[in-house]
Write a protein that holds these residues in place. Structure first.
Motif, short mmCIF file in Angstrom:
data_model
loop_
_atom_site.label_atom_id
_atom_site.label_comp_id
_atom_site.label_asym_id
_atom_site.label_seq_id
_atom_site.Cartn_x
_atom_site.Cartn_y
_atom_site.Cartn_z
N LEU A 209 0.84 -1.19 0.00
CA LEU A 209 0.00 0.00 0.00
C LEU A 209 0.87 1.24 0.00
O LEU A 209 2.08 1.19 0.24
CB LEU A 209 -0.90 -0.01 1.24
N ASP A 210 0.20 2.35 -0.25
CA ASP A 210 0.85 3.66 -0.21
C ASP A 210 0.47 4.29 1.14
O ASP A 210 -0.69 4.24 1.53
CB ASP A 210 0.26 4.45 -1.37
N TYR A 211 1.45 4.85 1.85
CA TYR A 211 1.17 5.34 3.21
C TYR A 211 1.39 6.83 3.36
O TYR A 211 2.32 7.41 2.77
CB TYR A 211 2.09 4.62 4.22
N MET A 212 0.53 7.43 4.17
CA MET A 212 0.71 8.83 4.55
C MET A 212 0.34 8.95 6.03
O MET A 212 -0.82 8.72 6.41
CB MET A 212 -0.17 9.73 3.69
N HIS A 213 1.32 9.29 6.85
CA HIS A 213 1.10 9.39 8.30
C HIS A 213 1.05 10.86 8.72
O HIS A 213 2.01 11.61 8.52
CB HIS A 213 2.18 8.61 9.05
N LEU A 214 -0.07 11.22 9.31
CA LEU A 214 -0.35 12.63 9.64
C LEU A 214 0.26 13.04 10.96
O LEU A 214 0.29 12.25 11.91
CB LEU A 214 -1.87 12.82 9.75
N PRO A 215 0.66 14.32 11.06
CA PRO A 215 1.11 14.81 12.37
C PRO A 215 -0.05 14.75 13.36
O PRO A 215 -1.21 14.93 13.02
CB PRO A 215 1.52 16.26 12.08
N LEU A 216 0.29 14.47 14.61
CA LEU A 216 -0.72 14.23 15.64
C LEU A 216 -1.11 15.51 16.37
O LEU A 216 -0.26 16.37 16.63
CB LEU A 216 -0.17 13.24 16.68
N ALA A 217 -2.37 15.59 16.74
CA ALA A 217 -2.83 16.69 17.60
C ALA A 217 -2.41 16.38 19.04
O ALA A 217 -2.61 15.27 19.52
CB ALA A 217 -4.36 16.80 17.51
N MET A 218 -1.80 17.36 19.69
CA MET A 218 -1.28 17.17 21.05
C MET A 218 -2.07 18.02 22.04
O MET A 218 -2.59 19.08 21.69
CB MET A 218 0.19 17.59 21.11
N ASN A 219 -2.12 17.58 23.29
CA ASN A 219 -2.77 18.41 24.31
C ASN A 219 -1.74 19.32 24.97
O ASN A 219 -0.55 19.30 24.61
CB ASN A 219 -3.53 17.54 25.33
N THR A 278 4.70 19.70 8.58
CA THR A 278 5.65 18.58 8.54
C THR A 278 5.88 18.05 9.95
O THR A 278 5.53 18.69 10.94
CB THR A 278 7.00 19.02 7.94
N GLY A 279 6.49 16.89 10.04
CA GLY A 279 6.79 16.29 11.34
C GLY A 279 5.68 15.37 11.79
O GLY A 279 4.70 15.14 11.08
N THR A 280 5.84 14.85 13.00
CA THR A 280 4.86 13.88 13.51
C THR A 280 3.92 14.48 14.55
O THR A 280 3.05 13.81 15.07
CB THR A 280 5.57 12.65 14.11
#
Ligand code: GLU
Length: 287
Positions: A209-219, A278-280
């Motif tokens: 598969l083709d993957y795209m991992h999104l940056p996470l929302a942080m508290n 950009t980033g995680t």
């Protein structure tokens, strides 16, 4: 290009803003590619299911006017399918029974393959899949090249627990294949699971598969939003406002406030992954 994407929440807690970001991004990316977008509820881990969260997820999908291009599937109804795949792996001698308890292994230990050659009977034991000593790499559309050596980083991993629960790694790979998924868009917390999923898929001769991992929302404590961190449940009544916030969190041009389906259609037209931060991790804080 052929494109089938999906949104695959686990009902281990109510939908929070982080899951909304994943829903919006997976939807917009699929539709911007004239693809399909499917919803799948990942509810194999029965002990971790949070009462009412499945209903909340479905109510949110409704309120946000997200439409799955196929009937929603529930993994708990598909256990026979996963068992058949385990049988296939047994026939190919790619899995084995493991009697090691979590206590024996310690929490973060790399599994050393203790039971690999013991030829234990499968009944009432965990089932592990064999990994090999090689780098597995993929090119994530946002996070770039990512590699792991499963043997050195993790060891043979569990596909079915001793208590009979099918592990997420197996169910996700099988269902992505059977649903014809080509593109995965999800949170960067799952980045490190990807090599395991690629490995499993390759053992089963599934296409990669083709993957795209999104940056996470942080508290505001620097933790990713999750049920454990008491992330707020999405309020379906606030759909337009929250949708706008999710679109902004993804770095996209804002859309006009309207009913959700109209806002989503505009977001699809404007969808531009080069604008995703950009980033995680996202830089703002969220509730
Ligand atoms: N069910 C997983 C979760 O809610 C996501 C699975 C995936 O997108 O691969 O975290």
């Amino acid at each position: 290009m052929m494109y089938s994407g999906r949104f695959a929440p686990s009902p281990t807690g109510p939908l929070h803003f982080g899951s909304l970001i994943t829903a919006v991004a997976s939807y917009c990316d699929a539709k911007a590619h004239h693809g399909k977008w499917l919803v799948r509820i990942e509810d194999t881990d029965i002990p971790r299911i949070y009462p009412g969260s499945e209903a909340h997820i479905l109510a949110c999908l409704d309120a946000f006017e997200f439409e799955s291009d196929a009937p929603i599937i529930f993994q708990k109804d598909r256990l026979d399918i996963y068992e058949n795949v385990i049988q296939e792996l047994k026939n190919k001698n790619l899995v084995y029974a493991c009697q090691c308890t979590r206590k024996m292994l310690g929490s973060n230990a790399i599994y050393a393959g203790t039971c690999r050659d013991l030829k234990l009977a499968f009944q009432q034991q965990a089932i592990r899949v064999k990994v090999s000593d090689q780098d597995i790499c993929f090119d994530d559309r946002l996070q770039g090249r990512h590699c792991a050596n499963l043997m050195q980083d993790l060891g043979d991993f569990v596909l079915k627990r001793r208590d009979g629960i099918i592990n997420y790694q197996l169910a996700v790979v099988v269902d992505d294949y059977l649903q014809g998924i080509t593109h995965v868009v999800r949170g960067a917390d799952l980045l490190d699971n990807t090599e395991r999923q690629i490995w499993l898929g390759s053992l089963l001769n599934y296409p990669q598969l083709d993957y795209m991992h999104l940056p996470l929302a942080m508290n505001d404590q620097g933790q990713k939003l999750s049920k454990q961190n008491l992330a707020h449940a999405i309020d379906p009544k606030q759909a337009p406002k929250l949708l706008q916030q999710a679109i902004q969190a993804l770095g996209q041009e804002t859309v006009d406030l309207d009913r959700p389906s109209v806002m989503l259609a505009q977001a699809v037209k404007q969808w531009d992954i080069s604008r995703i931060p950009t980033g995680t991790e996202l830089s703002g804080t969220y509730l």
